[in-house]
Design a protein around this motif. Structure first.
Motif, PDB file in Angstrom:
ATOM      1  N   HIS A 274     -14.017 -11.153  29.142  1.00 55.78           N
ATOM      2  CA  HIS A 274     -12.880 -11.246  30.057  1.00 55.78           C
ATOM      3  C   HIS A 274     -12.778 -12.659  30.646  1.00 55.78           C
ATOM      4  O   HIS A 274     -11.681 -13.220  30.744  1.00 55.78           O
ATOM      5  N   ALA A 275     -13.912 -13.227  31.041  1.00 56.85           N
ATOM      6  CA  ALA A 275     -13.910 -14.589  31.586  1.00 56.85           C
ATOM      7  C   ALA A 275     -13.462 -15.597  30.521  1.00 56.85           C
ATOM      8  O   ALA A 275     -12.665 -16.506  30.804  1.00 56.85           O
TER       9      ALA A 275
ATOM     10  N   GLU B 156     -11.616 -14.961  27.948  1.00 52.83           N
ATOM     11  CA  GLU B 156     -10.201 -14.705  27.654  1.00 52.83           C
ATOM     12  C   GLU B 156      -9.319 -15.510  28.611  1.00 52.83           C
ATOM     13  O   GLU B 156      -8.303 -16.068  28.204  1.00 52.83           O
ATOM     14  N   GLY B 157      -9.732 -15.577  29.869  1.00 58.36           N
ATOM     15  CA  GLY B 157      -8.991 -16.385  30.837  1.00 58.36           C
ATOM     16  C   GLY B 157      -9.000 -17.854  30.473  1.00 58.36           C
ATOM     17  O   GLY B 157      -7.988 -18.541  30.592  1.00 58.36           O
TER      18      GLY B 157
ATOM     19  N   GLY C 282      -6.718 -18.471  27.578  1.00 58.63           N
ATOM     20  CA  GLY C 282      -5.322 -18.397  28.003  1.00 58.63           C
ATOM     21  C   GLY C 282      -4.768 -19.725  28.490  1.00 58.63           C
ATOM     22  O   GLY C 282      -3.561 -19.916  28.545  1.00 58.63           O
ATOM     23  N   LEU C 283      -5.642 -20.644  28.852  1.00 59.03           N
ATOM     24  CA  LEU C 283      -5.202 -21.963  29.292  1.00 59.03           C
ATOM     25  C   LEU C 283      -4.730 -22.820  28.123  1.00 59.03           C
ATOM     26  O   LEU C 283      -4.028 -23.802  28.308  1.00 59.03           O
TER      27      LEU C 283
END
Length: 64
Positions: free
Chosen positions: A28-29, A31-32, A35-36
């Protein structure tokens, strides 16, 4: 179209036991970060790997 430099992000999971919840949190981390944009990620699980202390043999320098 020119793009900026790609960032490589490595996550080390040092849990002694394979923990799916922890791996989900790591994913999850990451994935963030992905996303950038322009971020390449990788997870390495240390569980089950044989890790030893450095004895300054300099073998790693000869592999370059």
């Amino acid at each position: 179209m020119a793009t900026g430099p790609e960032i490589k992000l490595l996550a080390l999971c040092g849990s002694q036991h394979r923990d799916p919840v922890l791996l989900d949190l790591i994913d999850h981390a990451l994935e963030g970060a992905r996303g950038l944009g322009g971020v390449q990620t990788r997870v390495v699980e240390l569980q089950g790997k044989r890790l030893r202390y450095c004895v300054q043999c300099e073998e790693c320098l000869s592999r370059r």
